[in-house]
Write an enzyme that holds these catalytic residues in place. Structure first.
Site, PDB file in Angstrom:
ATOM      1  N   HIS A   7       0.827  -1.204   0.000  1.00 60.33           N
ATOM      2  CA  HIS A   7       0.000   0.000   0.000  1.00 60.33           C
ATOM      3  C   HIS A   7       0.861   1.253   0.000  1.00 60.33           C
ATOM      4  CE1 HIS A   7       0.622  -0.853   4.332  1.00 60.33           C
ATOM      5  NE2 HIS A   7       0.585   0.444   4.510  1.00 60.33           N
ATOM      6  N   GLU A  43      -7.948   4.058   9.313  1.00 56.16           N
ATOM      7  CA  GLU A  43      -7.499   3.850   7.942  1.00 56.16           C
ATOM      8  C   GLU A  43      -8.625   3.332   7.067  1.00 56.16           C
ATOM      9  OE1 GLU A  43      -4.407   0.737   8.198  1.00 56.16           O
ATOM     10  OE2 GLU A  43      -5.854  -0.581   7.227  1.00 56.16           O
ATOM     11  N   GLN A  54      -3.971   3.547   0.954  1.00 57.65           N
ATOM     12  CA  GLN A  54      -4.380   3.581   2.363  1.00 57.65           C
ATOM     13  C   GLN A  54      -4.491   5.042   2.783  1.00 57.65           C
ATOM     14  OE1 GLN A  54      -1.449   2.832   5.634  1.00 57.65           O
ATOM     15  NE2 GLN A  54      -2.674   1.009   5.989  1.00 57.65           N
ATOM     16  N   HIS A  78       3.728   6.950   4.185  1.00 62.30           N
ATOM     17  CA  HIS A  78       4.675   5.838   4.114  1.00 62.30           C
ATOM     18  C   HIS A  78       4.322   4.924   2.948  1.00 62.30           C
ATOM     19  CE1 HIS A  78       1.478   4.038   6.736  1.00 62.30           C
ATOM     20  NE2 HIS A  78       1.778   2.911   6.111  1.00 62.30           N
TER      21      HIS A  78
END
Ligand code: CO
Length: 144
Positions: A7, A43, A54, A78
């Site tokens: 993701h 999330e 995500q 991230h």
């Protein structure tokens, strides 16, 4: 070791607005929602092939994602890399000189096993190592 992108995580202020944007602009479909209280985040996962987008928003003002938003604003938070073994990948990154945030694998969302590696020492990107379906103590709903 590296299988694919699991993701791409994007921190946002307004989760519903961000979900709507992805649904309307790209026809993305929500496949999972979860509050991960240990990380202080809510999330939403939208499917992108065999990977996910995500979208993250903080559950409280002192969560790491809240601090990220306050200092950096919305955007890429991230990248999650799907690996066969989180423990092996983490050890490999440690040997390569990466600065580990998680010294050992731990439960992530939707029943995964994960570990984070600090962006410092990883060329500026917060890295999450994601092993599918290996966590029994934290199994989320299936993706169907
Ligand atoms: Co993630």
């Amino acid at each position: 070791m590296l299988q694919e992108i699991d993701h791409v995580a994007i921190a946002v202020y307004d989760l519903d607005a961000a979900v709507s944007f992805y649904e309307i602009s790209l026809g993305a479909r929500v496949v999972h929602r979860e509050d991960v209280s240990s990380d202080g985040v809510r999330e939403v996962l939208l499917r992108a092939g065999s990977s996910y987008v995500q979208l993250l928003s903080p559950l409280s003002d002192n969560s790491p994602v809240a601090r990220f938003l306050a200092s950096r604003g919305e955007g890429l938070h991230h990248v999650g890399y799907r690996v066969a073994s989180c423990a092996e990948a983490l050890e490999s990154m440690r040997r390569a000189g990466a600065r580990l945030i998680d010294e050992a694998p731990r439960p992530g969302s939707r029943g995964t096993t994960i570990a984070f590696v600090h962006p410092t020492g990883a060329f500026g990107t917060l890295i999450e190592l994601v092993e599918e379906g290996a966590s029994s103590e934290h199994s989320g709903p299936g993706l169907g």
